[in-house]
Design an enzyme around this catalytic site. Structure first.
Site, PDB file in Angstrom:
ATOM      1  CE  LYS A 159      -4.088   1.729   2.453  1.00  0.00           C
ATOM      2  NZ  LYS A 159      -4.885   2.061   1.270  1.00  0.00           N
TER       3      LYS A 159
HETATM    4  N1  PMP Z   1      -7.844  -1.893  -2.526  1.00  0.00           N
HETATM    5  C1  PMP Z   1      -7.246  -0.690  -2.473  1.00  0.00           C
HETATM    6  C2  PMP Z   1      -6.547  -0.174  -3.670  1.00  0.00           C
HETATM    7  C3  PMP Z   1      -7.291   0.057  -1.284  1.00  0.00           C
HETATM    8  O1  PMP Z   1      -6.708   1.266  -1.218  1.00  0.00           O
HETATM    9  C4  PMP Z   1      -7.998  -0.441  -0.176  1.00  0.00           C
HETATM   10  C5  PMP Z   1      -8.092   0.363   1.085  1.00  0.00           C
HETATM   11  N2  PMP Z   1      -6.973   0.161   1.917  1.00  0.00           N
HETATM   12  C6  PMP Z   1      -8.614  -1.709  -0.287  1.00  0.00           C
HETATM   13  C7  PMP Z   1      -8.513  -2.399  -1.482  1.00  0.00           C
HETATM   14  C8  PMP Z   1      -9.360  -2.314   0.871  1.00  0.00           C
HETATM   15  O2  PMP Z   1      -8.486  -2.647   1.914  1.00  0.00           O
HETATM   16  P1  PMP Z   1      -8.909  -2.590   3.441  1.00  0.00           P
HETATM   17  O3  PMP Z   1     -10.169  -3.379   3.556  1.00  0.00           O
HETATM   18  O4  PMP Z   1      -7.777  -3.232   4.147  1.00  0.00           O
HETATM   19  O5  PMP Z   1      -9.102  -1.175   3.802  1.00  0.00           O
END
Ligand code: PMP
Length: 308
Positions: A159
């Protein structure tokens, strides 16, 4: 919606006033997108604010840093404490939490190994990212002309801030065209993810999840909670590569993410998904999820970290 300032931001070991949490314009990560971050939520509960799946988010932050070769000068326990301290200092019952690990001021040039790694944690009030109306009645989704990163060009498991140019381009395209959110396909045409959310389909009463790592999507922490909740509710659950028409033909579809939470998809490319309204499976999972984050489900109580 403009940001609402809160009391303090944690910067490298200190809680500093919101307005004083500034950095130099020659900060390395500002130029090259070489930062990693998390998005976490704290929710109001009967026992005060609780952070949802803090340990998993901090673990992912460290994995993202490892992928980018950033050496975080704190332990996971220290960053977790920084999160709780910042939430407590805000006095908020619920908030969005943004830890950021970035390369600071000092060196320029693309070799990141020469720059100092800095860490901040900010919190602010953030309503449902795709709107309360979206959570209740579903959103309008559009398949993007922007493909999701190929994992040979970008480390899609991280991320990392620079990766979000892809999401940002897709989001702007969708919003300008009058939709709520964009869905990206892989360069091979498989369904990948939304700009900040993972995608699930429901077909014949079964959950069909996207195999996130195989299609360059982030391994969502909300998605992993949904997997557990859905299987505990007794829904058959499988991961499958899917293509654009699978979305048009699904009985239900929903997006999951920390900022967005769980959002039904009412339509894709102007075609209604199922009845065009939130379906029974989506609603059942939403209900357990929202009860869980508010501390009302004992079976998932280990997902909550009380701020105290
Ligand atoms: N995909 C992307 C590109 C994201 O930025 C996020 C948000 N973090 C998610 C999926 C979902 O992840 P999470 O449920 O851990 O927030």
């Amino acid at each position: 919606m403009p940001l609402t300032p809160t009391a303090k931001i944690w910067m490298d070991g200190e809680l500093v006033d919101w307005d004083k949490a500034t950095i130099h314009v020659l900060t390395h990560s500002l130029h090259y997108g070489t930062a990693v971050f998390e998005g976490i939520r704290a929710y109001p509960t009967a026992k005060g604010p609780a952070v949802f799946r803090l340990k998993e988010h901090i673990a992912r932050l460290f994995r993202s840093a490892h992928i980018l070769d950033l050496d975080i000068p704190y332990s996971e326990v220290e960053i977790s404490r920084a999160v709780r301290d910042t939430v407590r200092a805000s006095g908020l019952d619920g908030c969005y939490i943004r830890p950021l690990v970035y390369l600071g001021y000092g060196e320029m040039g693309l070799n990141p190994l020469l720059s100092k790694v800095a860490v901040s944690v900010a919190v602010w009030p953030w309503a449902a990212y795709l709107g309360e109306e979206g959570v209740a009645n579903g959103i309008r989704l559009k398949v993007s002309s922007w493909a999701r990163h190929d994992s040979r060009s970008m480390p899609t498991a991280a991320k990392a801030t620079g990766m979000y140019i892809n999401s940002s381009l897709a989001k702007v395209e969708a919003v300008r065209a009058g939709y709520d959110e964009a869905l990206m396909l892989t360069t091979d045409g498989f369904i990948s993810e939304g700009t900040g959310e993972n995608l699930f389909l429901v077909r014949d009463g079964a959950i069909v999840a996207t195999p996130n790592s195989a299609v360059g999507a982030l391994e969502g922490i909300t998605a992993s909670a949904v997997r557990k909740i859905a299987t505990d509710l007794g829904y058959p659950y499988r991961e499958e590569l899917t293509r654009r028409p699978d979305l048009y033909l699904a009985d239900e579809a929903f997006l999951t993410g920390t900022a967005a939470e769980i959002v039904p998809v009412a339509s894709v490319d102007d075609r209604e998904v199922g009845s065009g309204k939130p379906g029974p499976v989506t609603q059942a999972i939403q209900q357990v999820f929202f009860e869980t984050v508010r501390g009302e489900r004992d079976e998932y109580s280990d997902w909550l970290d009380y701020v105290g």
